[in-house]
Motif scaffolding. Structure first.
Motif, PDB file in Angstrom:
ATOM      1  N   ARG A  28     -35.791  31.695  -1.189  1.00  0.00           N
ATOM      2  CA  ARG A  28     -35.106  31.066  -2.313  1.00  0.00           C
ATOM      3  C   ARG A  28     -33.752  30.509  -1.896  1.00  0.00           C
ATOM      4  N   SER A  29     -33.101  31.191  -0.939  1.00  0.00           N
ATOM      5  CA  SER A  29     -31.767  30.771  -0.534  1.00  0.00           C
ATOM      6  C   SER A  29     -31.794  29.574   0.412  1.00  0.00           C
ATOM      7  N   VAL A  30     -32.952  29.310   1.036  1.00  0.00           N
ATOM      8  CA  VAL A  30     -33.052  28.188   1.975  1.00  0.00           C
ATOM      9  C   VAL A  30     -33.491  26.933   1.226  1.00  0.00           C
ATOM     10  N   SER A  31     -32.562  26.302   0.535  1.00  0.00           N
ATOM     11  CA  SER A  31     -32.940  25.164  -0.283  1.00  0.00           C
ATOM     12  C   SER A  31     -31.943  24.013  -0.192  1.00  0.00           C
ATOM     13  N   SER A  32     -30.962  24.109   0.701  1.00  0.00           N
ATOM     14  CA  SER A  32     -29.967  23.052   0.802  1.00  0.00           C
ATOM     15  C   SER A  32     -30.570  21.826   1.461  1.00  0.00           C
ATOM     16  N   SER A  33     -29.857  20.705   1.377  1.00  0.00           N
ATOM     17  CA  SER A  33     -30.338  19.464   1.984  1.00  0.00           C
ATOM     18  C   SER A  33     -30.442  19.598   3.489  1.00  0.00           C
ATOM     19  N   LYS A  34     -29.579  20.431   4.105  1.00  0.00           N
ATOM     20  CA  LYS A  34     -29.645  20.638   5.547  1.00  0.00           C
ATOM     21  C   LYS A  34     -30.991  21.252   5.932  1.00  0.00           C
ATOM     22  N   GLU A  35     -31.360  22.330   5.238  1.00  0.00           N
ATOM     23  CA  GLU A  35     -32.629  22.983   5.552  1.00  0.00           C
ATOM     24  C   GLU A  35     -33.806  22.041   5.285  1.00  0.00           C
ATOM     25  N   TRP A  36     -33.683  21.244   4.233  1.00  0.00           N
ATOM     26  CA  TRP A  36     -34.763  20.304   3.903  1.00  0.00           C
ATOM     27  C   TRP A  36     -34.946  19.297   5.024  1.00  0.00           C
ATOM     28  N   ASN A  37     -33.828  18.776   5.565  1.00  0.00           N
ATOM     29  CA  ASN A  37     -33.916  17.819   6.670  1.00  0.00           C
ATOM     30  C   ASN A  37     -34.463  18.474   7.939  1.00  0.00           C
ATOM     31  N   VAL A  38     -34.102  19.736   8.183  1.00  0.00           N
ATOM     32  CA  VAL A  38     -34.647  20.440   9.338  1.00  0.00           C
ATOM     33  C   VAL A  38     -36.147  20.615   9.180  1.00  0.00           C
ATOM     34  N   GLN A  39     -36.607  20.881   7.975  1.00  0.00           N
ATOM     35  CA  GLN A  39     -38.041  21.003   7.733  1.00  0.00           C
ATOM     36  C   GLN A  39     -38.758  19.690   8.047  1.00  0.00           C
ATOM     37  N   ARG A  40     -38.104  18.564   7.767  1.00  0.00           N
ATOM     38  CA  ARG A  40     -38.671  17.254   8.099  1.00  0.00           C
ATOM     39  C   ARG A  40     -38.769  17.083   9.614  1.00  0.00           C
ATOM     40  N   ILE A  41     -37.735  17.543  10.335  1.00  0.00           N
ATOM     41  CA  ILE A  41     -37.746  17.460  11.799  1.00  0.00           C
ATOM     42  C   ILE A  41     -38.872  18.319  12.363  1.00  0.00           C
ATOM     43  N   VAL A  42     -39.008  19.539  11.828  1.00  0.00           N
ATOM     44  CA  VAL A  42     -40.062  20.455  12.289  1.00  0.00           C
ATOM     45  C   VAL A  42     -41.446  19.847  12.030  1.00  0.00           C
ATOM     46  N   ALA A  43     -41.626  19.237  10.856  1.00  0.00           N
ATOM     47  CA  ALA A  43     -42.912  18.615  10.532  1.00  0.00           C
ATOM     48  C   ALA A  43     -43.210  17.469  11.495  1.00  0.00           C
ATOM     49  N   TYR A  44     -42.191  16.703  11.854  1.00  0.00           N
ATOM     50  CA  TYR A  44     -42.358  15.603  12.810  1.00  0.00           C
ATOM     51  C   TYR A  44     -42.816  16.146  14.161  1.00  0.00           C
ATOM     52  N   ILE A  45     -42.140  17.205  14.620  1.00  0.00           N
ATOM     53  CA  ILE A  45     -42.490  17.819  15.904  1.00  0.00           C
ATOM     54  C   ILE A  45     -43.899  18.401  15.864  1.00  0.00           C
ATOM     55  N   GLU A  46     -44.248  19.043  14.754  1.00  0.00           N
ATOM     56  CA  GLU A  46     -45.560  19.677  14.620  1.00  0.00           C
ATOM     57  C   GLU A  46     -46.685  18.670  14.820  1.00  0.00           C
ATOM     58  N   ASN A  47     -46.480  17.442  14.375  1.00  0.00           N
ATOM     59  CA  ASN A  47     -47.513  16.416  14.486  1.00  0.00           C
ATOM     60  C   ASN A  47     -47.571  15.756  15.859  1.00  0.00           C
ATOM     61  N   ARG A  48     -46.542  16.017  16.707  1.00  0.00           N
ATOM     62  CA  ARG A  48     -46.466  15.281  17.970  1.00  0.00           C
ATOM     63  C   ARG A  48     -46.117  16.143  19.181  1.00  0.00           C
ATOM     64  N   PHE A  49     -46.036  17.468  19.033  1.00  0.00           N
ATOM     65  CA  PHE A  49     -45.482  18.291  20.105  1.00  0.00           C
ATOM     66  C   PHE A  49     -46.284  18.235  21.402  1.00  0.00           C
ATOM     67  N   MET A  50     -47.569  17.848  21.343  1.00  0.00           N
ATOM     68  CA  MET A  50     -48.379  17.763  22.553  1.00  0.00           C
ATOM     69  C   MET A  50     -48.125  16.457  23.321  1.00  0.00           C
ATOM     70  N   ASP A  51     -47.406  15.539  22.678  1.00  0.00           N
ATOM     71  CA  ASP A  51     -47.091  14.259  23.312  1.00  0.00           C
ATOM     72  C   ASP A  51     -45.622  14.237  23.714  1.00  0.00           C
ATOM     73  N   GLU A  52     -45.232  13.195  24.377  1.00  0.00           N
ATOM     74  CA  GLU A  52     -43.831  13.015  24.747  1.00  0.00           C
ATOM     75  C   GLU A  52     -43.049  12.612  23.498  1.00  0.00           C
ATOM     76  N   ILE A  53     -42.054  13.406  23.129  1.00  0.00           N
ATOM     77  CA  ILE A  53     -41.265  13.113  21.935  1.00  0.00           C
ATOM     78  C   ILE A  53     -39.957  12.459  22.340  1.00  0.00           C
ATOM     79  N   ASN A  54     -39.713  11.288  21.782  1.00  0.00           N
ATOM     80  CA  ASN A  54     -38.504  10.529  22.059  1.00  0.00           C
ATOM     81  C   ASN A  54     -37.515  10.746  20.923  1.00  0.00           C
ATOM     82  N   LEU A  55     -36.325  11.271  21.256  1.00  0.00           N
ATOM     83  CA  LEU A  55     -35.339  11.604  20.231  1.00  0.00           C
ATOM     84  C   LEU A  55     -34.881  10.374  19.459  1.00  0.00           C
TER      85      LEU A  55
END
Length: 280
Positions: free
Chosen positions: A167-194
């Motif tokens: 419940r406490s993890v709901s700030s915009s920072k955590e939300w953006n990190v969740q977006r980053i994690v989701a991006y990595i999850e879909n591509r972690f087996m490939d070369e990820i370009n920052l």
């Protein structure tokens, strides 16, 4: 009388089940409660592997692939209940003022390590459920519902702290990190370009790196390595025809020596040693 039997709400019900069977990844829309009585078991849920001890409990929302990996030479005893969330409608409205399905809804998949007292309590509840399950008797039916509701409340109680943290993890920072994690999850087996990641997430490269480290305590690069090693661990654990070198390349590493070194740093064993240990 037959309409009162709880079978329609249960996809699977096994109490102290000790019959071995072929394990395959399972996905289903029902919620699931799993209790580990005895044996040797590593339970795979998505990209997580839980090394279970007797008395451990897992709750699952069902839609993440899951599968136990067990030692075929040891007796494997477990209790499993896979149920439709709509069973909650069978309880009185006053009782439902507290939502006993919250742990499944908020935590999705969660591992609970119980102390001896809690193990005794949950094993007593499971025994009562089994005593009344499927009996064609109105009193037994309601005693079954009461016991099952007690199990849900037991789980709710054990998950309260974790749900508060969610419940406490709901700030915009955590939300953006969740977006980053989701991006990595879909591509972690490939070369990820920052640069490409930042562009697709509509953030600056500097902000992406700084934000991720401030929230998670690790760099994006270290997170990707950790995710690849976790996937390699699952592939080795589940066995199959892939060699250690095949696993190395499949999860995204370019160099087997680098893969072996990072695997040992994270797991404590080399890939070959880990494969020998789990017997895959």
């Amino acid at each position: 009388m037959n309409r009162l039997i709880p079978f329609p709400f249960f996809k699977q019900y096994n109490y102290r089940f000790d019959i071995p069977y072929k394990f395959e990844f399972d996905v289903h829309p029902q919620y699931e409660i799993y209790y580990f009585h005895s044996g040797v078991c590593n339970y795979v849920i998505g990209d997580q592997v839980y090394d279970l001890q007797p008395g451990d409990m897992i709750i699952m929302h069902g839609m993440t692939r899951h599968q136990p990996k067990v030692d075929d030479l040891r007796e494997y005893v477990r209790s499993m209940i896979s149920f439709e969330p709509s069973i909650i409608q069978m309880f009185e409205q006053q009782v439902r003022s507290l939502n006993p399905l919250s742990p499944f809804e908020k935590l999705k998949n969660f591992h609970i390590r119980l102390n001896k007292q809690s193990q005794s309590e949950v094993e007593d509840i499971l025994s009562r459920i089994d005593c009344f399950y499927g009996k064609e008797d109105i009193v037994c039916y309601h005693r079954f519902l009461t016991a099952f509701y007690d199990l849900l409340l037991f789980i709710y109680d054990k998950c309260r702290s974790a749900m508060e943290e969610c419940r406490s993890v709901s700030s915009s920072k955590e939300w953006n990190v969740q977006r980053i994690v989701a991006y990595i999850e879909n591509r972690f087996m490939d070369e990820i370009n920052l640069d490409q990641m930042a562009k697709e997430l509509h953030m600056s490269k500097y902000y992406v790196s700084k934000l991720f480290r401030s929230v998670t305590g690790m760099t994006i690069f270290d997170f990707i390595i950790q995710r690849r090693i976790n996937e390699a661990r699952i592939l080795i654990l589940l066995g199959g025809p892939l060699s250690v070198t095949d696993v190395c390349y499949q999860v995204g590493f370019k160099n087997p020596t680098h893969f072996s070194r990072r695997f040992k740093e994270q797991i404590g064993l080399s890939p070959a040693q880990f494969r020998k240990k789990v017997g895959s």
